[in-house]
Design a protein around this motif. Structure first.
Motif, PDB file in Angstrom:
ATOM      1  N   LEU A 201       2.625  -6.168  -0.123  1.00 14.22           N
ATOM      2  CA  LEU A 201       3.664  -5.225   0.258  1.00 14.22           C
ATOM      3  C   LEU A 201       4.148  -4.496  -0.991  1.00 14.22           C
ATOM      4  O   LEU A 201       4.535  -5.118  -1.977  1.00 14.22           O
ATOM      5  CB  LEU A 201       4.825  -5.952   0.938  1.00 14.22           C
ATOM      6  N   PHE A 202       4.117  -3.168  -0.930  1.00 16.08           N
ATOM      7  CA  PHE A 202       4.524  -2.335  -2.048  1.00 16.08           C
ATOM      8  C   PHE A 202       5.625  -1.371  -1.612  1.00 16.08           C
ATOM      9  O   PHE A 202       5.667  -0.942  -0.453  1.00 16.08           O
ATOM     10  CB  PHE A 202       3.353  -1.475  -2.558  1.00 16.08           C
ATOM     11  N   VAL A 203       6.490  -1.015  -2.560  1.00 19.08           N
ATOM     12  CA  VAL A 203       7.337   0.167  -2.408  1.00 19.08           C
ATOM     13  C   VAL A 203       6.708   1.240  -3.277  1.00 19.08           C
ATOM     14  O   VAL A 203       6.475   1.022  -4.482  1.00 19.08           O
ATOM     15  CB  VAL A 203       8.787  -0.111  -2.830  1.00 19.08           C
ATOM     16  N   ALA A 204       6.395   2.384  -2.671  1.00 21.69           N
ATOM     17  CA  ALA A 204       5.650   3.422  -3.389  1.00 21.69           C
ATOM     18  C   ALA A 204       6.154   4.799  -2.994  1.00 21.69           C
ATOM     19  O   ALA A 204       6.538   5.031  -1.844  1.00 21.69           O
ATOM     20  CB  ALA A 204       4.160   3.313  -3.077  1.00 21.69           C
ATOM     21  N   SER A 205       6.150   5.707  -3.945  1.00 21.57           N
ATOM     22  CA  SER A 205       6.433   7.104  -3.611  1.00 21.57           C
ATOM     23  C   SER A 205       5.243   7.648  -2.829  1.00 21.57           C
ATOM     24  O   SER A 205       4.101   7.207  -3.036  1.00 21.57           O
ATOM     25  CB  SER A 205       6.657   7.925  -4.873  1.00 21.57           C
ATOM     26  N   PRO A 206       5.464   8.588  -1.919  1.00 19.75           N
ATOM     27  CA  PRO A 206       4.351   9.085  -1.098  1.00 19.75           C
ATOM     28  C   PRO A 206       3.192   9.619  -1.925  1.00 19.75           C
ATOM     29  O   PRO A 206       2.034   9.397  -1.595  1.00 19.75           O
ATOM     30  CB  PRO A 206       5.008  10.191  -0.265  1.00 19.75           C
ATOM     31  N   GLY A 207       3.497  10.286  -3.027  1.00 23.10           N
ATOM     32  CA  GLY A 207       2.440  10.855  -3.842  1.00 23.10           C
ATOM     33  C   GLY A 207       1.607   9.830  -4.585  1.00 23.10           C
ATOM     34  O   GLY A 207       0.505  10.139  -5.062  1.00 23.10           O
ATOM     35  N   ALA A 208       2.114   8.594  -4.683  1.00 23.53           N
ATOM     36  CA  ALA A 208       1.405   7.552  -5.437  1.00 23.53           C
ATOM     37  C   ALA A 208       0.465   6.727  -4.570  1.00 23.53           C
ATOM     38  O   ALA A 208      -0.297   5.909  -5.093  1.00 23.53           O
ATOM     39  CB  ALA A 208       2.409   6.627  -6.119  1.00 23.53           C
ATOM     40  N   GLU A 209       0.500   6.915  -3.254  1.00 28.08           N
ATOM     41  CA  GLU A 209      -0.302   6.078  -2.380  1.00 28.08           C
ATOM     42  C   GLU A 209      -1.806   6.215  -2.616  1.00 28.08           C
ATOM     43  O   GLU A 209      -2.535   5.220  -2.617  1.00 28.08           O
ATOM     44  CB  GLU A 209       0.067   6.351  -0.920  1.00 28.08           C
ATOM     45  N   PRO A 210      -2.347   7.436  -2.824  1.00 26.46           N
ATOM     46  CA  PRO A 210      -3.783   7.522  -3.126  1.00 26.46           C
ATOM     47  C   PRO A 210      -4.171   6.787  -4.406  1.00 26.46           C
ATOM     48  O   PRO A 210      -5.213   6.121  -4.461  1.00 26.46           O
ATOM     49  CB  PRO A 210      -4.023   9.036  -3.246  1.00 26.46           C
ATOM     50  N   ALA A 211      -3.324   6.884  -5.430  1.00 24.39           N
ATOM     51  CA  ALA A 211      -3.607   6.175  -6.683  1.00 24.39           C
ATOM     52  C   ALA A 211      -3.531   4.672  -6.491  1.00 24.39           C
ATOM     53  O   ALA A 211      -4.309   3.914  -7.097  1.00 24.39           O
ATOM     54  CB  ALA A 211      -2.624   6.619  -7.767  1.00 24.39           C
ATOM     55  N   LEU A 212      -2.631   4.201  -5.646  1.00 21.29           N
ATOM     56  CA  LEU A 212      -2.544   2.784  -5.330  1.00 21.29           C
ATOM     57  C   LEU A 212      -3.835   2.310  -4.676  1.00 21.29           C
ATOM     58  O   LEU A 212      -4.390   1.257  -5.035  1.00 21.29           O
ATOM     59  CB  LEU A 212      -1.348   2.518  -4.412  1.00 21.29           C
ATOM     60  N   ARG A 213      -4.331   3.095  -3.754  1.00 22.32           N
ATOM     61  CA  ARG A 213      -5.576   2.745  -3.084  1.00 22.32           C
ATOM     62  C   ARG A 213      -6.719   2.625  -4.102  1.00 22.32           C
ATOM     63  O   ARG A 213      -7.507   1.680  -4.058  1.00 22.32           O
ATOM     64  CB  ARG A 213      -5.901   3.818  -2.027  1.00 22.32           C
TER      65      ARG A 213
END
Length: 219
Positions: A201-213
């Motif tokens: 479970l992460f808290v992430a800014s919307p723009g960071a989700e691709p980088a998280l993946r």
């Protein structure tokens, strides 16, 4: 904590009961006199009146509330309540119910909304979370910080499997907040090794989700 809930229908009453069970002080507001029934939510305070009118919110002492919830079945009313709570009474946290997904774009800080809850989106997210392995699933939007609670289930071939949490090379604006492993909920200790099948479970800014993946999943 003092909470005012606009809307004493089934949703508002359910929220009130849950909060009262946790020893919070709850005020239910509704303009429909047929919904004003103290026996249906024991322990709540009640106010008969339109929550979209400032006079009624003054009578409710909204300025003394820690949280205001717009829980009516009318999106317009929930937006008006949210805006008044934030701008006229400086309520610290405003939560609003979205009844129709097409109106979701309106439920932002511009209308005083800190957290918007869309039942169809939450249900869709839970369905995805139950079947998706190896992808980022958005569970919940956190409007106040323009961030999302997202879930990622590690597949067998995840490059981070076996690594300790400290070695996760997370992108900026992403924080690991929990690990669900079978029946266990694990705090993300730096020494905790990650295992295939872990739900992260992460808290992430919307723009960071691709980088998280890209940082956690196989390419």
């Amino acid at each position: 904590m003092r909470v005012a809930i606009a809307g004493a229908g089934a949703v508002g009453r359910s929220i009130a009961r849950e909060l009262i069970s946790k020893r919070h002080q709850v005020l239910l507001i509704d303009k429909d006199v047929r919904k004003i029934d103290p026996e249906r939510v024991v322990g709540a305070d009640w106010l008969h009146g339109d929550a979209c009118e400032v006079d009624n919110l003054e009578e409710a002492r909204l300025e003394d509330c820690d949280v205001v919830v717009g829980a009516t079945g009318d999106d317009k009313a929930n937006l008006v309540v949210s805006l008044l709570a934030k701008t006229e009474f400086a309520v610290r946290r405003v939560v609003a119910r979205i009844n129709h997904p097409a109106n979701e774009w309106l439920f932002t800080e511009a209308w005083g909304v800190d957290v918007a809850v869309s039942t169809p989106r939450v249900l869709a997210s839970l369905v995805e979370e139950a079947v998706e392995v190896g992808d980022v699933v958005r569970l919940f939007g956190l409007r106040e910080g323009q961030a999302n609670l997202v879930e990622l289930t590690l597949p067998e071939d995840a490059p981070v499997s076996g690594q300790p949490v400290r070695d996760l090379a997370l992108p900026p604006d992403v924080t690991l907040v929990g690990i669900v492993r079978g029946p266990r909920v694990i705090a993300p200790n730096p020494d905790e090794p990650l295992e295939p099948g872990d739900e992260l479970l992460f808290v992430a800014s919307p723009g960071a989700e691709p980088a998280l993946r890209g940082a956690v999943l196989p390419t």
